[in-house]
Design a protein around this motif. Structure first.
Motif, PDB file in Angstrom:
ATOM      1  N   LYS A  19      -7.041 -47.870 -51.202  1.00 30.17           N
ATOM      2  CA  LYS A  19      -8.016 -48.369 -50.224  1.00 30.17           C
ATOM      3  C   LYS A  19      -9.298 -47.558 -50.371  1.00 30.17           C
ATOM      4  O   LYS A  19      -9.281 -46.343 -50.210  1.00 30.17           O
ATOM      5  CB  LYS A  19      -7.494 -48.216 -48.792  1.00 30.17           C
ATOM      6  CG  LYS A  19      -6.146 -48.841 -48.555  1.00 30.17           C
ATOM      7  CD  LYS A  19      -6.221 -50.335 -48.469  1.00 30.17           C
ATOM      8  CE  LYS A  19      -4.911 -50.885 -47.969  1.00 30.17           C
ATOM      9  NZ  LYS A  19      -4.286 -51.841 -48.822  1.00 30.17           N
ATOM     10  N   HIS A  21     -13.372 -46.595 -49.535  1.00 32.36           N
ATOM     11  CA  HIS A  21     -14.435 -46.548 -48.531  1.00 32.36           C
ATOM     12  C   HIS A  21     -15.679 -46.012 -49.231  1.00 32.36           C
ATOM     13  O   HIS A  21     -15.608 -44.995 -49.928  1.00 32.36           O
ATOM     14  CB  HIS A  21     -14.056 -45.640 -47.354  1.00 32.36           C
ATOM     15  CG  HIS A  21     -12.814 -46.066 -46.652  1.00 32.36           C
ATOM     16  ND1 HIS A  21     -12.791 -47.064 -45.717  1.00 32.36           N
ATOM     17  CD2 HIS A  21     -11.532 -45.636 -46.766  1.00 32.36           C
ATOM     18  CE1 HIS A  21     -11.560 -47.231 -45.278  1.00 32.36           C
ATOM     19  NE2 HIS A  21     -10.771 -46.372 -45.911  1.00 32.36           N
ATOM     20  N   TYR A  22     -16.807 -46.688 -49.054  1.00 33.28           N
ATOM     21  CA  TYR A  22     -18.059 -46.284 -49.702  1.00 33.28           C
ATOM     22  C   TYR A  22     -19.038 -45.802 -48.646  1.00 33.28           C
ATOM     23  O   TYR A  22     -19.087 -46.329 -47.541  1.00 33.28           O
ATOM     24  CB  TYR A  22     -18.656 -47.456 -50.488  1.00 33.28           C
ATOM     25  CG  TYR A  22     -17.769 -47.895 -51.629  1.00 33.28           C
ATOM     26  CD1 TYR A  22     -17.831 -47.266 -52.857  1.00 33.28           C
ATOM     27  CD2 TYR A  22     -16.838 -48.914 -51.456  1.00 33.28           C
ATOM     28  CE1 TYR A  22     -17.001 -47.644 -53.909  1.00 33.28           C
ATOM     29  CE2 TYR A  22     -16.006 -49.304 -52.496  1.00 33.28           C
ATOM     30  CZ  TYR A  22     -16.100 -48.671 -53.713  1.00 33.28           C
ATOM     31  OH  TYR A  22     -15.273 -49.046 -54.743  1.00 33.28           O
ATOM     32  N   SER A  28     -17.856 -42.062 -52.517  1.00 34.41           N
ATOM     33  CA  SER A  28     -16.743 -42.931 -52.155  1.00 34.41           C
ATOM     34  C   SER A  28     -15.478 -42.097 -51.976  1.00 34.41           C
ATOM     35  O   SER A  28     -15.391 -40.958 -52.436  1.00 34.41           O
ATOM     36  CB  SER A  28     -16.518 -44.001 -53.230  1.00 34.41           C
ATOM     37  OG  SER A  28     -16.201 -43.403 -54.468  1.00 34.41           O
TER      38      SER A  28
END
Length: 153
Positions: A19, A21-22, A28
């Motif tokens: 998973k 996330h940026y 990231s």
């Protein structure tokens, strides 16, 4: 001894997809669970018992993007890193706690792409901080199927 050590080495299977996330600054973070197993024979019943432990893995920046691209649920991976504890407020107002492994080195032991090509090679990556001039650490070679059954975990 005056120093301390916080080091974790795990070999396990991904329990879910990576998973991502940026962040606005271009960074990231990738998160995924790894399952490790302990198998033993129960002395009283003679049954084989398997205990599974789940570990929360955190990978950052380029290493996270590589994991997202090449790893999927069920793949076997070696990770090395540090334990980090964090806490936060849940939606219900209760304080939640989590222990994570922040990865400093990893090696893909098997991937679904490898299994289709019958390729036993591994990919070793050492994430580097922008000001880190250290050399990458060589991770262990992939385990053969025969050796895998003899391991105590």
């Amino acid at each position: 001894m005056s120093g301390t050590l916080n080091k974790v080495m795990l070999i396990g299977h991904l329990g879910d997809e990576v998973k991502m996330h940026y962040f606005e600054g271009g960074g990231s973070i990738g998160r995924f669970p790894i399952a490790t197993n302990e198998t033993y024979t129960n002395k009283s019943t003679g049954e084989r018992v398997t205990n599974t432990d789940w570990h929360n893995i955190v990978v950052r920046n380029k290493a996270a993007e590589i994991c997202e691209k090449y790893l999927s649920k069920g793949d076997k991976v070696y990770v090395e890193g540090r334990l980090k504890n964090r806490q936060w407020q849940g939606e219900d107002g209760n304080t939640r706690y989590s222990t994570e492994v922040h990865v400093t080195d990893f090696t893909f032991l098997t991937t679904k792409k490898d299994a289709g090509a019958n390729d036993n090679s591994s990919v070793s990556i050492t994430p580097k901080a922008s000001n880190d001039n250290s050399k990458p650490v060589k991770a262990p070679a992939p385990l053969s199927q025969e050796a895998e059954d003899d391991l105590p975990f």
